[in-house]
Each structure stands twice: as structure tokens, then as C-alpha cells.
Design a protein around this motif. Structure first.
Motif, PDB file in Angstrom:
ATOM      1  N   GLN A   8     -25.520  -2.936  -2.261  1.00  0.00           N
ATOM      2  CA  GLN A   8     -24.123  -2.937  -1.842  1.00  0.00           C
ATOM      3  C   GLN A   8     -23.805  -4.109  -0.934  1.00  0.00           C
ATOM      4  O   GLN A   8     -22.733  -4.712  -1.040  1.00  0.00           O
ATOM      5  CB  GLN A   8     -23.776  -1.614  -1.152  1.00  0.00           C
ATOM      6  N   TYR A  61     -20.785   3.658   0.473  1.00  0.00           N
ATOM      7  CA  TYR A  61     -20.354   4.509  -0.637  1.00  0.00           C
ATOM      8  C   TYR A  61     -21.536   4.857  -1.535  1.00  0.00           C
ATOM      9  O   TYR A  61     -22.560   4.182  -1.531  1.00  0.00           O
ATOM     10  CB  TYR A  61     -19.279   3.799  -1.458  1.00  0.00           C
ATOM     11  N   ARG A  63     -21.417   4.788  -4.825  1.00  0.00           N
ATOM     12  CA  ARG A  63     -21.416   3.901  -5.987  1.00  0.00           C
ATOM     13  C   ARG A  63     -21.073   2.480  -5.579  1.00  0.00           C
ATOM     14  O   ARG A  63     -20.208   2.249  -4.745  1.00  0.00           O
ATOM     15  CB  ARG A  63     -20.405   4.388  -7.009  1.00  0.00           C
ATOM     16  N   ARG A  65     -19.591   0.239  -7.379  1.00  0.00           N
ATOM     17  CA  ARG A  65     -18.249  -0.190  -7.800  1.00  0.00           C
ATOM     18  C   ARG A  65     -17.183   0.229  -6.784  1.00  0.00           C
ATOM     19  O   ARG A  65     -16.174  -0.429  -6.645  1.00  0.00           O
ATOM     20  CB  ARG A  65     -17.923   0.305  -9.199  1.00  0.00           C
ATOM     21  N   THR A  66     -17.422   1.309  -6.055  1.00  0.00           N
ATOM     22  CA  THR A  66     -16.487   1.717  -5.001  1.00  0.00           C
ATOM     23  C   THR A  66     -16.544   0.721  -3.848  1.00  0.00           C
ATOM     24  O   THR A  66     -15.510   0.382  -3.269  1.00  0.00           O
ATOM     25  CB  THR A  66     -16.814   3.137  -4.508  1.00  0.00           C
ATOM     26  N   ALA A  69     -14.613  -2.276  -4.990  1.00  0.00           N
ATOM     27  CA  ALA A  69     -13.171  -2.006  -4.905  1.00  0.00           C
ATOM     28  C   ALA A  69     -12.706  -2.070  -3.454  1.00  0.00           C
ATOM     29  O   ALA A  69     -11.623  -2.601  -3.164  1.00  0.00           O
ATOM     30  CB  ALA A  69     -12.849  -0.649  -5.519  1.00  0.00           C
ATOM     31  N   TRP A  70     -13.496  -1.520  -2.527  1.00  0.00           N
ATOM     32  CA  TRP A  70     -13.161  -1.603  -1.103  1.00  0.00           C
ATOM     33  C   TRP A  70     -13.069  -3.058  -0.664  1.00  0.00           C
ATOM     34  O   TRP A  70     -12.155  -3.443   0.072  1.00  0.00           O
ATOM     35  CB  TRP A  70     -14.211  -0.871  -0.269  1.00  0.00           C
ATOM     36  N   THR A  73      -9.901  -4.699  -1.999  1.00  0.00           N
ATOM     37  CA  THR A  73      -8.757  -4.199  -1.238  1.00  0.00           C
ATOM     38  C   THR A  73      -8.713  -4.811   0.159  1.00  0.00           C
ATOM     39  O   THR A  73      -7.653  -5.233   0.633  1.00  0.00           O
ATOM     40  CB  THR A  73      -8.810  -2.661  -1.148  1.00  0.00           C
TER      41      THR A  73
END
Length: 129
Positions: A8, A61, A63, A65-66, A69-70, A73
Motif C-alpha cells: 500500500q 485499508y 484492499r 485499490r481503496t 482511490a483514497w 481523492t
């Protein structure tokens, strides 16, 4: 190597850089700066500040991919903040692009990191004691 690249932490860094480079180039193109100060500091905000904020102040997270996405954003939010503060500095305060860029960088970075630190302290009061 694949396992290292898909952690991550590294995914957030790579995502922030992939978002930051074209965003900084677009900033330079839109504002037609005489120097590189604004676009460079925006790139530093996105490429260094956003992954650092995720790594140091945000819970991880489940995952990857989360987390990506964070990061996207957060890059959008930081870009809007930086651009807004830059415009306030140039248009309303009459600062040079250099000083407006430095001000936008400092307010965006320090403001967001302060907000995240306060958020963490409120979420986990046992650690602050």
C-alpha cells in the motif's frame, strides 16, 4: 519485486506521482508562470505530501485499490486547496507567484497534516496520553 511494488505504501506513492506530474504540468500551463515554483510545489504537495499523510496519519485499508482511490481523492482535494490558496495570494493579496506558491504550499501541507493529526488524536485519545 512485484510484492514490494504492490504494498500500500508504494502504491500510494506511485499513484500520487502519476497524478501529480500531469497535474503540475497543467497548473504551469494554465497559470503560465514565469518560474517553476508553483508547479514544482504542487508536485511536491501531491507526490510527497499525500503519500506521507496516508502513511503517517490514515488507517490502512484492507484492499490496495481503496488506498489508491483514497490517494486520488486526496490529490484532487490538495490540488483544489493549493490552487485556491495560490489564487488568493496572487489575485487578492497581490503577491508574486513565488510567494503565492510558497504560501499555498505551506498552508495546504501544514493545514492538512494538522487536521489529520487532530483527527487521529480525537479518534484515539489513549495514544495521546
Amino acid at each position: 519485486m512485484r510484492e514490494w511494488m504492490t504494498t500500500q505504501r508504494n502504491l500510494t506513492i506511485l499513484t500520487a506521482i502519476l497524478v501529480g506530474v500531469p497535474t503540475a504540468y497543467g497548473f504551469r500551463w494554465v497559470f503560465d508562470e514565469p518560474g517553476l515554483s508553483g508547479s514544482f510545489l504542487l508536485l511536491m504537495t501531491l507526490g510527497v505530501g499525500v503519500p506521507t499523510a496516508y502513511d503517517e496519519y490514515w488507517s490502512k485499508y484492507d484492499r490496495a485499490r481503496t488506498a489508491v482511490a483514497w490517494t486520488v481523492t486526496a490529490c484532487v482535494v490538495a490540488t483544489v486547496e493549493f490552487t485556491g490558496f495560490y489564487l488568493v495570494g496572487v489575485e487578492l493579496l497581490g503577491l508574486s507567484t513565488l510567494f503565492a506558491s510558497v504560501g499555498a504550499f505551506l498552508v495546504t501541507e501544514l493545514g492538512n497534516l494538522s487536521w489529520l493529526a487532530v483527527r487521529n488524536r480525537q479518534a484515539d485519545p489513549d495514544e495521546s496520553a
